[in-house]
Design an enzyme around this catalytic site. Structure first.
Site, PDB file in Angstrom:
ATOM      1  N   ALA A 129       0.741  -1.642  -0.339  1.00  0.00           N
ATOM      2  CA  ALA A 129      -0.264   0.119   0.213  1.00  0.00           C
ATOM      3  C   ALA A 129       1.059   1.611  -0.190  1.00  0.00           C
ATOM      4  CB  ALA A 129      -0.854  -0.181   1.358  1.00  0.00           C
ATOM      5  N   ARG A 130       1.189   1.543   0.938  1.00  0.00           N
ATOM      6  CA  ARG A 130       1.915   3.124   1.168  1.00  0.00           C
ATOM      7  C   ARG A 130       2.876   2.771   2.214  1.00  0.00           C
ATOM      8  NH1 ARG A 130       0.895   3.743  -3.061  1.00  0.00           N
ATOM      9  NH2 ARG A 130       0.650   6.010  -4.270  1.00  0.00           N
ATOM     10  N   GLU A 135      11.666   6.562   1.185  1.00  0.00           N
ATOM     11  CA  GLU A 135      11.735   6.155  -0.355  1.00  0.00           C
ATOM     12  C   GLU A 135      12.624   7.026  -1.099  1.00  0.00           C
ATOM     13  OE1 GLU A 135       7.945   4.985  -2.460  1.00  0.00           O
ATOM     14  OE2 GLU A 135       7.621   3.291  -0.489  1.00  0.00           O
ATOM     15  N   HIS A 143       9.406  -0.391  -4.752  1.00  0.00           N
ATOM     16  CA  HIS A 143       7.827   0.315  -4.572  1.00  0.00           C
ATOM     17  C   HIS A 143       7.490  -0.114  -6.173  1.00  0.00           C
ATOM     18  CE1 HIS A 143       4.537   3.904  -4.105  1.00  0.00           C
ATOM     19  NE2 HIS A 143       4.197   2.858  -4.784  1.00  0.00           N
TER      20      HIS A 143
HETATM   21  N1  LIG Z   1       2.866  -0.872  -4.253  1.00  0.00           N
HETATM   22  C1  LIG Z   1       2.826   0.161  -5.513  1.00  0.00           C
HETATM   23  O1  LIG Z   1       3.129   0.210  -7.211  1.00  0.00           O
HETATM   24  C2  LIG Z   1       0.412   0.699  -5.214  1.00  0.00           C
HETATM   25  C3  LIG Z   1      -0.041   0.085  -6.678  1.00  0.00           C
HETATM   26  C4  LIG Z   1      -1.128   0.633  -6.857  1.00  0.00           C
HETATM   27  C5  LIG Z   1      -1.691   1.019  -5.212  1.00  0.00           C
HETATM   28  N2  LIG Z   1      -0.437   1.342  -4.236  1.00  0.00           N
HETATM   29  C6  LIG Z   1      -1.646   2.226  -2.657  1.00  0.00           C
HETATM   30  O2  LIG Z   1      -2.791   0.690  -3.253  1.00  0.00           O
HETATM   31  C7  LIG Z   1      -3.604   1.533  -2.050  1.00  0.00           C
HETATM   32  C8  LIG Z   1      -5.275   0.988  -3.049  1.00  0.00           C
HETATM   33  O3  LIG Z   1      -5.029   0.775  -4.077  1.00  0.00           O
HETATM   34  P1  LIG Z   1      -6.041   0.246  -4.822  1.00  0.00           P
HETATM   35  O4  LIG Z   1      -5.843   0.307  -6.948  1.00  0.00           O
HETATM   36  O5  LIG Z   1      -6.300  -1.003  -4.624  1.00  0.00           O
HETATM   37  O6  LIG Z   1      -7.099   1.330  -4.575  1.00  0.00           O
HETATM   38  P2  LIG Z   1      -8.957   1.080  -3.895  1.00  0.00           P
HETATM   39  O7  LIG Z   1      -9.012   2.577  -4.110  1.00  0.00           O
HETATM   40  O8  LIG Z   1      -9.609   0.543  -5.339  1.00  0.00           O
HETATM   41  O9  LIG Z   1      -9.088   0.610  -2.853  1.00  0.00           O
HETATM   42  C9  LIG Z   1      -8.911   0.832  -1.737  1.00  0.00           C
HETATM   43  C10 LIG Z   1      -9.512  -0.049  -0.927  1.00  0.00           C
HETATM   44  O10 LIG Z   1      -9.455   0.851   0.956  1.00  0.00           O
HETATM   45  C11 LIG Z   1     -10.387   0.648   1.087  1.00  0.00           C
HETATM   46  N3  LIG Z   1      -9.751   1.028   2.036  1.00  0.00           N
HETATM   47  C12 LIG Z   1      -9.420   2.755   3.210  1.00  0.00           C
HETATM   48  N4  LIG Z   1      -9.520   2.530   3.840  1.00  0.00           N
HETATM   49  C13 LIG Z   1      -9.998   1.148   4.884  1.00  0.00           C
HETATM   50  C14 LIG Z   1      -9.430   0.759   5.941  1.00  0.00           C
HETATM   51  N5  LIG Z   1      -8.977   1.813   7.041  1.00  0.00           N
HETATM   52  N6  LIG Z   1      -9.863  -0.563   6.277  1.00  0.00           N
HETATM   53  C15 LIG Z   1      -9.996  -1.200   5.367  1.00  0.00           C
HETATM   54  N7  LIG Z   1     -10.186  -0.732   3.706  1.00  0.00           N
HETATM   55  C16 LIG Z   1      -9.990   0.402   4.303  1.00  0.00           C
HETATM   56  C17 LIG Z   1     -11.444   1.605   0.243  1.00  0.00           C
HETATM   57  O11 LIG Z   1     -12.919   1.068   1.015  1.00  0.00           O
HETATM   58  C18 LIG Z   1     -11.066   0.596  -1.264  1.00  0.00           C
HETATM   59  O12 LIG Z   1     -12.164  -0.695  -1.424  1.00  0.00           O
HETATM   60  C19 LIG Z   1      -3.587   3.243  -2.929  1.00  0.00           C
HETATM   61  O13 LIG Z   1      -3.966   3.996  -2.676  1.00  0.00           O
HETATM   62  C20 LIG Z   1      -2.168   2.713  -3.087  1.00  0.00           C
HETATM   63  O14 LIG Z   1      -1.482   3.928  -2.033  1.00  0.00           O
HETATM   64  C21 LIG Z   1       0.627   0.991  -4.639  1.00  0.00           C
HETATM   65  O1  LIG Z   2      -0.195   4.759  -6.063  1.00  0.00           O
HETATM   66  C1  LIG Z   2       0.019   3.608  -6.951  1.00  0.00           C
HETATM   67  O2  LIG Z   2      -0.781   3.606  -8.322  1.00  0.00           O
HETATM   68  C2  LIG Z   2       1.246   3.463  -7.408  1.00  0.00           C
HETATM   69  O3  LIG Z   2       2.103   3.518  -5.901  1.00  0.00           O
HETATM   70  C3  LIG Z   2       2.263   4.089  -7.906  1.00  0.00           C
HETATM   71  O4  LIG Z   2       2.305   5.383  -7.816  1.00  0.00           O
END
Ligand SMILES: NC(=O)c1ccc[n+]([C@@H]2O[C@H](COP(=O)([O-])OP(=O)(O)OC[C@H]3O[C@@H](n4cnc5c(N)ncnc54)[C@H](O)[C@@H]3O)[C@@H](O)[C@H]2O)c1
Ligand SMILES: O=C(O)[C@H](O)CO
Length: 342
Positions: A238-239, A268, A287
């Site tokens: 996630a982050r 990072e 990442h």
């Molecule tokens: N590692 C990477 O390269 C990478 C890539 C994409 C996204 N991410 C991170 O992952 C996160 C999720 O991505 P996604 O595409 O699934 O986003 P998304 O918006 O589809 O999903 C996020 C989900 O988290 C839920 N949520 C929010 N707060 C919560 C909590 N306290 N407890 C439980 N659930 C909660 C929301 O209801 C939603 O369903 C992004 O916000 C981003 O920070 C990281």
């Molecule tokens: O949030 C995302 O889509 C990934 O972490 C890349 O920035």
């Protein structure tokens, strides 16, 4: 008025993600009356105040006060799922600006990266890969994924793809989500976000797939690690700031955690003196969860679909509640339901 500001009646779209010239041309063809400028990271701070629409992710510091003072920006289409790069207080409070995310767009890649980290720590890849350097062929037992309970925190696009990819592996999958609706078949129990402790009590592996916002900043702290099962694993895709790294280091040292797979870290790049680098129970990737050769073209597809909706007066997909930083499930873009060339 900013010197680069064009005629007010020409809609200006400023891009800041690694698009090719042909992808810029494709975006321009989608909205023929608009002016499309590819700012890149080098010119984004200069050109963002001139944008009606911003598509991308500024990785350099942006003077958001200047953007808001210019009063022109109406829509940010993030090229990332995480919106911590653009949800600054001024943008959140400004009712004239909508923000849409790339939620779920990179879910297949993030799920694969989750798997790489999960199998890596469970099958002790850091130990065995290091053995290559020191020519140590000693065999040691590893853990098994089979039979474990996996808890996914955040069942959005990424969480769902992770659950799907886990389903053939003889594991029990449970999850929490802010909107605990529409439980997929691969998930046995879906709890609301405030039932995190129920998930922690039974999970052998906890996977973080939540956005970073004021509720999740530092959420995995000492108390949460102490609640996790002894000998469990943490995977964070996630982050980094969702986890208090000092508490994670302590949990690894005490044996509370048997291992951690981290695609993201509090700072990072992860500083060279972080104890996480040398811990054989930890696997780190820089990442790259969303990185793949398809990333930019998938983002252009979403941008074009959303631009058509925007100019037609419809709401783009993935518009978020700016205070939460993620979209309602009903507003999420599902690639299979849209023809990107349509
Ligand atoms: N590692 C990477 O390269 C990478 C890539 C994409 C996204 N991410 C991170 O992952 C996160 C999720 O991505 P996604 O595409 O699934 O986003 P998304 O918006 O589809 O999903 C996020 C989900 O988290 C839920 N949520 C929010 N707060 C919560 C909590 N306290 N407890 C439980 N659930 C909660 C929301 O209801 C939603 O369903 C992004 O916000 C981003 O920070 C990281
Ligand atoms: O949030 C995302 O889509 C990934 O972490 C890349 O920035």
């Amino acid at each position: 008025m900013h010197p680069s500001l064009p005629q007010a009646d020409v809609m200006r779209i400023v891009l800041c993600f690694p698009v090719t010239d042909s992808q810029v041309a494709r975006i321009a063809e989608t909205v023929p009356d608009a002016e499309v400028v590819n700012a890149g990271q080098s010119r984004i701070d200069e050109l963002l105040p001139t944008a009606d629409i911003f598509i991308g992710h500024a990785k350099v510091p942006v003077n958001w006060d200047r953007v808001l003072d210019a009063g022109r920006l109406r829509w940010i289409q993030s090229s990332a799922a995480g919106l911590d790069h653009c949800l600054v207080p001024g943008v959140i409070e400004n009712d004239s600006i909508i923000v849409s995310s790339a939620s779920g767009l990179f879910a297949p890649q993030v799920a694969e990266q989750t798997f790489a980290l999960l199998f890596g720590v469970i099958r002790r890849a850091p130990v065995f890969f290091n053995a290559r350097k020191v020519r140590d062929f000693s065999r040691q037992p590893t853990d098994d994924l089979r039979g474990k309970t996996v808890g996914i925190v955040g069942l959005g696009g990424n969480g769902r793809a992770i659950a799907d990819i886990l389903s053939p592996w003889d594991v029990r999958v449970v999850a929490t989500d802010f909107y605990p609706v529409d439980r997929p078949g691969a998930v046995e129990t879906l709890w609301p976000a405030d039932r995190l402790n129920d998930l922690l009590d039974i999970s052998d592996v906890v996977i973080l797939a939540i956005p970073l916002n004021e509720n999740t900043d530092g959420m995995f702290d000492e108390a949460v690690f102490n609640r996790m099962k002894r000998g469990s694993y943490l995977i964070n895709v996630a982050r980094g700031r969702v986890v208090r790294e000092s508490a994670l280091v302590a949990a690894l040292r005490s044996g509370r955690l048997a291992g951690a797979g981290l695609d993201v870290t509090e700072v990072e790049p992860l500083p060279a003196d972080s104890p996480l680098w040398d811990d054989p129970k930890v696997m780190i990737s820089p990442h790259i969860g969303a990185q793949s050769f398809r990333r930019v073209s998938d983002t252009v597809d979403l941008a074009c679909i959303n631009l058509k909706r925007f100019v037609a007066g419809q709401q783009p997909y993935n518009v978020v509640d700016k205070r939460l930083g993620f979209p309602h499930p009903a507003d999420v873009y599902r690639p299979c339901t849209e023809n990107p060339n349509g």
